[in-house]
Design a protein around this motif. Sequence first.
Motif, PDB file in Angstrom:
ATOM      1  N   UNK A  85       0.913  -1.529  -0.081  1.00 60.03           N
ATOM      2  CA  UNK A  85      -0.179  -0.154   0.129  1.00 60.03           C
ATOM      3  C   UNK A  85       0.642   1.342   0.356  1.00 60.03           C
ATOM      4  N   UNK A  86       0.575   2.050  -0.827  1.00 54.11           N
ATOM      5  CA  UNK A  86       0.963   3.104  -1.153  1.00 54.11           C
ATOM      6  C   UNK A  86       1.392   4.367   0.442  1.00 54.11           C
ATOM      7  N   UNK A  87       1.108   4.311   1.142  1.00 59.01           N
ATOM      8  CA  UNK A  87       0.836   5.050   2.657  1.00 59.01           C
ATOM      9  C   UNK A  87       1.963   3.826   3.530  1.00 59.01           C
ATOM     10  N   UNK A  88       2.437   2.571   2.877  1.00 56.86           N
ATOM     11  CA  UNK A  88       3.213   2.283   4.180  1.00 56.86           C
ATOM     12  C   UNK A  88       4.617   1.988   3.397  1.00 56.86           C
ATOM     13  N   UNK A  89       5.244   2.785   2.106  1.00 58.03           N
ATOM     14  CA  UNK A  89       6.674   2.317   0.953  1.00 58.03           C
ATOM     15  C   UNK A  89       7.451   2.852   2.014  1.00 58.03           C
ATOM     16  N   UNK A  90       8.656   1.820   1.670  1.00 57.20           N
ATOM     17  CA  UNK A  90      10.197   1.985   2.033  1.00 57.20           C
ATOM     18  C   UNK A  90       9.921   2.047   3.808  1.00 57.20           C
ATOM     19  N   UNK A 127      15.935  -2.198  -5.060  1.00 56.52           N
ATOM     20  CA  UNK A 127      15.308  -3.723  -3.765  1.00 56.52           C
ATOM     21  C   UNK A 127      15.597  -5.218  -4.482  1.00 56.52           C
ATOM     22  N   UNK A 128      15.427  -4.947  -5.333  1.00 55.82           N
ATOM     23  CA  UNK A 128      16.224  -6.409  -5.746  1.00 55.82           C
ATOM     24  C   UNK A 128      17.490  -6.534  -4.881  1.00 55.82           C
ATOM     25  N   UNK A 129      17.889  -6.357  -5.760  1.00 55.26           N
ATOM     26  CA  UNK A 129      19.718  -6.035  -5.546  1.00 55.26           C
ATOM     27  C   UNK A 129      19.969  -6.076  -4.693  1.00 55.26           C
ATOM     28  N   UNK A 130      19.302  -5.060  -3.092  1.00 56.16           N
ATOM     29  CA  UNK A 130      20.353  -4.663  -2.475  1.00 56.16           C
ATOM     30  C   UNK A 130      19.509  -5.931  -1.239  1.00 56.16           C
ATOM     31  N   UNK A 131      18.212  -6.778  -1.781  1.00 57.77           N
ATOM     32  CA  UNK A 131      17.922  -8.341  -0.859  1.00 57.77           C
ATOM     33  C   UNK A 131      18.794  -9.456  -1.383  1.00 57.77           C
ATOM     34  N   UNK A 132      19.988  -8.970  -2.180  1.00 64.98           N
ATOM     35  CA  UNK A 132      20.912 -10.152  -2.735  1.00 64.98           C
ATOM     36  C   UNK A 132      20.239 -11.246  -4.113  1.00 64.98           C
ATOM     37  N   UNK A 133      19.397 -10.520  -4.842  1.00 61.03           N
ATOM     38  CA  UNK A 133      19.334 -11.166  -5.760  1.00 61.03           C
ATOM     39  C   UNK A 133      20.068 -10.649  -6.535  1.00 61.03           C
ATOM     40  N   UNK A 134      20.702 -11.487  -7.903  1.00 62.99           N
ATOM     41  CA  UNK A 134      21.123 -11.096  -9.194  1.00 62.99           C
ATOM     42  C   UNK A 134      20.963 -11.154 -10.410  1.00 62.99           C
ATOM     43  N   UNK A 135      21.048  -9.748 -11.070  1.00 61.54           N
ATOM     44  CA  UNK A 135      20.206 -10.405 -12.766  1.00 61.54           C
ATOM     45  C   UNK A 135      20.827 -11.755 -13.236  1.00 61.54           C
ATOM     46  N   UNK A 136      19.735 -12.662 -13.720  1.00 66.18           N
ATOM     47  CA  UNK A 136      20.116 -13.777 -14.781  1.00 66.18           C
ATOM     48  C   UNK A 136      19.717 -13.451 -16.428  1.00 66.18           C
ATOM     49  N   UNK A 137      19.313 -12.175 -16.710  1.00 68.96           N
ATOM     50  CA  UNK A 137      18.665 -12.803 -17.805  1.00 68.96           C
ATOM     51  C   UNK A 137      17.408 -11.468 -18.011  1.00 68.96           C
TER      52      UNK A 137
END
Length: 158
Positions: A85-90, A127-137
């Motif tokens: 929900x927009x009010x709960x971002x970040x 966001x993905x990078x900050x929590x440990x995800x790596x680009x894969x394609x």
Amino acid sequence: MIIFSDKSLTIRIGKNSDLNKIKKIDESLNITINQNEQIPKYNALKQAINNKNLIISTTQSTVVGYLWYEYLWGYIPFISLIRIHKSFHRRGIGGKMIKFLEEKMKKVNVERILSSTEVENLVAIKFHQNIGFKECGYFELSQWEPNKELFFEKLLTN
């Protein structure tokens, strides 16, 4: 199964009673679904609930976010949607829901989780990078905007 709960936030598996509250999250983000897609999305969300593939974040009695995942090729979890929900971002809610999913998948010996976002969505990429995800394609779709989807992988190591 609840792995995260404090005075302000609970993360749990979705229930049928959450469906109307999910619509309010989409509305807060100005996401409109055309009439032809509303019923299929609603039915898919009901199926996700039946399969226990919908994760919900709540503050007291208010649903503030959801994470919907499916399986690619029948066995690799793929995060289809994360919406807060927009009010709960970040406030770290998205990361906490992903952590919930990770713990759930580790219990059944899943090795990785996949996710994706449009290549133009720099906030989601970070966001993905900050929590440990790596680009894969990525893949490109014809007659779809935006047409390029970037994929991420996160290995679930102990």
